[in-house]
Design a protein around this motif. Structure first.
Motif, PDB file in Angstrom:
ATOM      1  N   LEU A 111      34.750  36.619  71.736  1.00  0.00           N
ATOM      2  CA  LEU A 111      33.702  37.043  72.662  1.00  0.00           C
ATOM      3  C   LEU A 111      32.325  36.763  72.089  1.00  0.00           C
ATOM      4  O   LEU A 111      32.104  36.897  70.882  1.00  0.00           O
ATOM      5  N   ALA A 168      31.652  45.384  74.485  1.00  0.00           N
ATOM      6  CA  ALA A 168      32.744  44.410  74.466  1.00  0.00           C
ATOM      7  C   ALA A 168      34.050  45.071  74.885  1.00  0.00           C
ATOM      8  O   ALA A 168      34.801  44.534  75.698  1.00  0.00           O
ATOM      9  N   ALA A 201      29.809  38.590  72.954  1.00  0.00           N
ATOM     10  CA  ALA A 201      29.170  39.909  72.849  1.00  0.00           C
ATOM     11  C   ALA A 201      29.061  40.355  71.393  1.00  0.00           C
ATOM     12  O   ALA A 201      29.901  40.030  70.565  1.00  0.00           O
ATOM     13  N   LYS A 250      29.982  46.433  70.154  1.00  0.00           N
ATOM     14  CA  LYS A 250      31.411  46.752  70.172  1.00  0.00           C
ATOM     15  C   LYS A 250      31.808  47.551  71.419  1.00  0.00           C
ATOM     16  O   LYS A 250      32.803  47.260  72.073  1.00  0.00           O
ATOM     17  N   ILE A 302      39.183  46.060  69.192  1.00  0.00           N
ATOM     18  CA  ILE A 302      38.034  45.200  68.899  1.00  0.00           C
ATOM     19  C   ILE A 302      37.905  45.086  67.378  1.00  0.00           C
ATOM     20  O   ILE A 302      37.941  46.101  66.679  1.00  0.00           O
ATOM     21  N   GLU A 348      34.094  45.642  78.570  1.00  0.00           N
ATOM     22  CA  GLU A 348      34.273  44.392  79.313  1.00  0.00           C
ATOM     23  C   GLU A 348      35.735  43.927  79.259  1.00  0.00           C
ATOM     24  O   GLU A 348      36.297  43.487  80.262  1.00  0.00           O
TER      25      GLU A 348
END
Lengths: 79, 79
Positions: free
Chosen positions: A46, A54, A48, A51, A78, A57
Motif C-alpha cells: 500500500l 490503511a 498509505a 497504519k 498491517i 481501507e
C-alpha cells in the motif's frame, strides 16, 4: 506499507478443499491430522503511510471484493 | 495442536491471480494499491503434542503435498 489479509470460510461452512487435503494427507500416511481448513492469504503493498487509515481501507477492500462475507470471515494485519 | 501453513508463489514467479485482484481494486477506486500477491493458507489440527515434532511433520507435508516447491515457498507456524 504492507498488509496481509486472511480469508477463511466461516466455522459452520463446509470446506471441501480442506477435506480433500485431509484425505490426501491421510493417504500419504499422516495419520495425526484431525482437521484441515483451507483459505486465502492476500498480501498488499500500500502507498498509505498511516497504519490506522490503511487498516480501515483494507477492511473496506475485504467487504467489497476480497471476501464473500456471507460465508467467509477475514482478518487484516498491517506490518 | 494447531498449525498454520502459508503457501505463496516465489518472488520471481508471475502471480496472475494477484494481478487480477490489483486491477479489480484499482477499478473499485483503491488507487493506493501498488502490488498484490495471493496465496493459500492451510490450518491443520494435529494430534501431536510435541511442538518440534509437529513442525517437522508439517514441513514434510508441505514438501510432499501442500506446496509445489518448484514455484512456491511456504512458512509453518505452530500455535
Amino acid at each position: 506499507m504492507k498488509a496481509r489479509v486472511h480469508v477463511m470460510l466461516k466455522d459452520g461452512v463446509l470446506d471441501p478443499q480442506g477435506e480433500a487435503v485431509r484425505h490426501a494427507l491421510g493417504h500419504l500416511g499422516f495419520s495425526g491430522v484431525e482437521g484441515v481448513r483451507q483459505g486465502k492469504v492476500i498480501e498488499l503493498d500500500l502507498a498509505a503511510t498511516d497504519k490506522t487509515a490503511a487498516e480501515a481501507e483494507v477492511k473496506v477492500m475485504c467487504e467489497k471484493l476480497l471476501a464473500n462475507t456471507v460465508i467467509e470471515k477475514y482478518t487484516v494485519e498491517i506490518a
